[in-house]
Design an enzyme around this catalytic site. Structure first.
Site, short mmCIF file in Angstrom:
data_model
loop_
_atom_site.label_atom_id
_atom_site.label_comp_id
_atom_site.label_asym_id
_atom_site.label_seq_id
_atom_site.Cartn_x
_atom_site.Cartn_y
_atom_site.Cartn_z
N ARG A 1 -35.69 -73.43 46.20
CA ARG A 1 -34.53 -74.20 45.76
C ARG A 1 -34.96 -75.15 44.65
O ARG A 1 -36.10 -75.54 44.55
CB ARG A 1 -33.93 -74.98 46.92
CG ARG A 1 -34.96 -75.70 47.78
CD ARG A 1 -34.32 -76.27 49.03
NE ARG A 1 -33.50 -77.44 48.71
CZ ARG A 1 -33.98 -78.67 48.56
NH1 ARG A 1 -35.26 -78.91 48.69
NH2 ARG A 1 -33.19 -79.68 48.28
N ARG B 1 -28.33 -82.61 41.90
CA ARG B 1 -27.41 -83.53 42.56
C ARG B 1 -26.22 -83.77 41.67
O ARG B 1 -26.37 -84.15 40.52
CB ARG B 1 -28.11 -84.85 42.84
CG ARG B 1 -29.25 -84.70 43.80
CD ARG B 1 -29.74 -86.08 44.19
NE ARG B 1 -30.98 -85.94 44.95
CZ ARG B 1 -31.96 -86.84 44.94
NH1 ARG B 1 -31.82 -87.94 44.23
NH2 ARG B 1 -33.04 -86.64 45.65
N ARG C 1 -55.09 -75.20 43.81
CA ARG C 1 -55.00 -75.85 42.51
C ARG C 1 -55.61 -77.24 42.63
O ARG C 1 -55.57 -77.86 43.68
CB ARG C 1 -53.54 -75.99 42.06
CG ARG C 1 -52.97 -74.71 41.48
CD ARG C 1 -51.65 -74.99 40.79
NE ARG C 1 -50.62 -75.44 41.70
CZ ARG C 1 -49.91 -76.56 41.53
NH1 ARG C 1 -50.12 -77.34 40.49
NH2 ARG C 1 -48.97 -76.90 42.41
N ARG D 1 -48.02 -85.13 33.67
CA ARG D 1 -47.34 -86.41 33.85
C ARG D 1 -48.30 -87.58 33.62
O ARG D 1 -49.52 -87.40 33.61
CB ARG D 1 -46.68 -86.52 35.22
CG ARG D 1 -47.60 -86.20 36.38
CD ARG D 1 -46.83 -86.24 37.70
NE ARG D 1 -47.75 -86.43 38.81
CZ ARG D 1 -47.39 -86.72 40.06
NH1 ARG D 1 -46.12 -86.85 40.36
NH2 ARG D 1 -48.27 -86.88 41.00
N GLU E 1 -52.38 -86.58 34.14
CA GLU E 1 -52.73 -85.51 35.07
C GLU E 1 -52.70 -84.15 34.38
O GLU E 1 -51.73 -83.80 33.71
CB GLU E 1 -51.74 -85.47 36.24
CG GLU E 1 -51.83 -86.69 37.13
CD GLU E 1 -51.05 -86.53 38.43
OE1 GLU E 1 -51.16 -87.40 39.28
OE2 GLU E 1 -50.32 -85.52 38.58
N TYR F 1 -50.00 -77.36 52.48
CA TYR F 1 -49.70 -78.64 51.88
C TYR F 1 -49.01 -79.50 52.93
O TYR F 1 -48.01 -79.11 53.53
CB TYR F 1 -48.81 -78.54 50.63
CG TYR F 1 -48.53 -79.93 50.12
CD1 TYR F 1 -49.47 -80.60 49.35
CD2 TYR F 1 -47.38 -80.62 50.49
CE1 TYR F 1 -49.27 -81.91 48.94
CE2 TYR F 1 -47.17 -81.93 50.09
CZ TYR F 1 -48.12 -82.57 49.32
OH TYR F 1 -47.91 -83.87 48.94
N ASP G 1 -47.52 -83.48 53.54
CA ASP G 1 -47.33 -84.87 53.15
C ASP G 1 -48.05 -85.74 54.17
O ASP G 1 -48.36 -85.30 55.28
CB ASP G 1 -45.84 -85.23 53.13
CG ASP G 1 -45.20 -84.90 51.79
OD1 ASP G 1 -45.89 -85.01 50.75
OD2 ASP G 1 -44.01 -84.54 51.78
#
Ligand code: FAD
Ligand code: NA
Length: 385
Positions: free
Chosen positions: A176, A180, A254, A285, A308, A356, A358
């Protein structure tokens, strides 16, 4: 090791949470090792010598969670600021707000659009892919948000992240792309969000301050593995392929190269994270750390920025994001089967499970593993692995 009840490999959130629980709830002796010279794993941060600005050494870490249990748990070790994360993206010398929202869309198409008009416009542009199955990431993205927004905000950024043309990337990398149809540009939707008041490392210092927790830094598990007493219970949060000496193959990751610079200005970019969507800009970024903590009185004439650069990791690099190709999935399943057979070793954390996570997920998984594996091991003699 005669009085060690549990060896924990890795002082990140997973290992630190298990260590804290075992010491405080079970009063067992923990030896916590990390090959790095500091605790905290990838969430480690330090106050820059020259400017006093808190810098997250392994990339920007924003704490957020929908999980009440994790939030309550972590609040025992730190307070949180009311920082709410927002991200902007530079594209062709304009600055847009991310994730794509009504403000982004109106600015990009240079007209005022109501939510319904914007929805209809994007649906119309995505219709280019109608009736066709996306064969690659580019087609998948176009099917979700249409070509113009894809080409501006996704194509270059994704190409830089993966060092690969999005037409050569599998479509399943994105499921996805949030759009918004409001002006809400909060980056996270979670109920709880904030940054630790006195920094990330202080959280770990408080979690691990216990007479039953011994910490050994700069110690690599594989340099002491052969001298461990057989059957010693271990929680291992290092790379799972390394544990088995890469015998089933290497898992793909990565990594990011961080280029840190101190500038003689009080404000370089006006906010913490600026993405660069143009493919001609080599970095993905720029982080400006002072903006994570507007409540602090940092000096006004200096700032720390970090550029980065993303690329695939070699064995000596820091593994950051699992690439998770189909081949990686197969290789991981072979390692997982072997890990399950190690009855004295519990594999956890992002490196031990090749996922991954968080921070809140790593803490949540560790709290669960404490209940389901570690507690039964010490209470009833069940295998920890
Ligand atoms: P880690 O923190 O990686 O800890 C594992 C530890 O094991 C390391 O310290 C390592 O040195 C040690 N180790 C490995 N092998 C050995 C060995 N052989 N011997 C001894 N020690 C060993 N999460 C968020 O919630 N918000 C964010 O904004 C966010 N941003 C991120 C940005 C980047 C660039 C990255 C890479 C991650 C980010 N995360 C973020 C995720 C967060 O870093 C992880 O959730 C967290 O680090 C997971 O904790 P862990 O204990 O599983 O692993
Ligand atoms: Na096991």
């Amino acid at each position: 090791f005669s009085n060690v009840d549990l060896l924990i490999v890795g002082a990140g959130f997973y290992g630190a949470t298990i260590a804290e629980r075992v010491a405080n709830q079970l009063q067992k002796n923990v030896l916590l090792i990390d090959r790095r010279s500091h605790i905290g794993g990838n969430a480690y941060s330090e106050f820059d010598n020259e400017t006093g600005i808190e810098v997250h050494r392994y990339g920007a870490h924003l704490f957020h969670t929908p999980n009440e249990t994790v939030w309550t748990y972590l609040n025992r070790f730190t307070g949180f600021t009311d920082y709410k994360h927002r991200v902007y993206s530079t594209y062709r010398d304009q600055v847009y707000s991310m994730p794509i929202n009504l403000g982004t869309i109106s600015q990009f198409f240079n007209r005022r659009l109501s939510p319904d008009q914007a929805r209809a416009l994007i649906a119309d542009q995505a219709a280019e892919m109608a009736g066709r199955n996306p064969a690659n990431l580019e087609e998948k993205a176009i099917s979700l948000i249409g070509r113009p927004l894809y080409e501006a905000f996704i194509r270059g950024y994704t190409a830089k992240q993966w060092q690969t043309d999005p037409r050569d990337l599998p479509e399943h990398i994105i499921t996805r792309l949030p759009v918004r149809y409001t002006f809400d540009n909060r980056y996270f939707n979670d109920k709880y969000e904030g940054l630790p008041i006195d920094g990330y490392t202080a959280i770990f210092e408080r979690m691990l301050k216990h007479p039953k927790i011994n910490i050994a830094l700069g110690v690599d598990f594989f340099s002491l593995k052969s001298s461990l007493p057989p059957g010693l219970p271990i929680v291992y949060t290092g790379p799972i392929d390394r544990y088995f000496d890469y015998s089933e193959g290497e898992l793909g990751w990565r990594t990011i190269d961080f280029e840190k610079e101190t500038l003689n200005t009080g404000d370089f970019q006006g906010m913490a994270v600026m993405n660069y969507a143009d493919e001609t800009v080599p970095y993905t970024r720029i982080l400006e750390f002072r903006h994570f903590n507007p409540e602090r009185s940092y000096q006004t004439e200096k700032t720390v920025v970090v550029r980065e650069y993303s690329r695939s990791a070699r064995r000596k690099d820091e593994p950051y994001y699992p690439i998770d190709t189909r081949q990686d999935k197969d290789v991981f399943l072979r390692y997982r089967a072997r890990a399950e057979a190690q009855t004295n070793v519990h594999f956890g954390g992002r490196l031990g499970t090749y996922r991954y996570l968080d921070m809140h997920q790593a803490i949540g998984a560790a709290l669960k593993a404490f209940e389901s594996r570690v507690l039964p091991h010490f209470a009833e003699g069940q295998a920890i692995g």
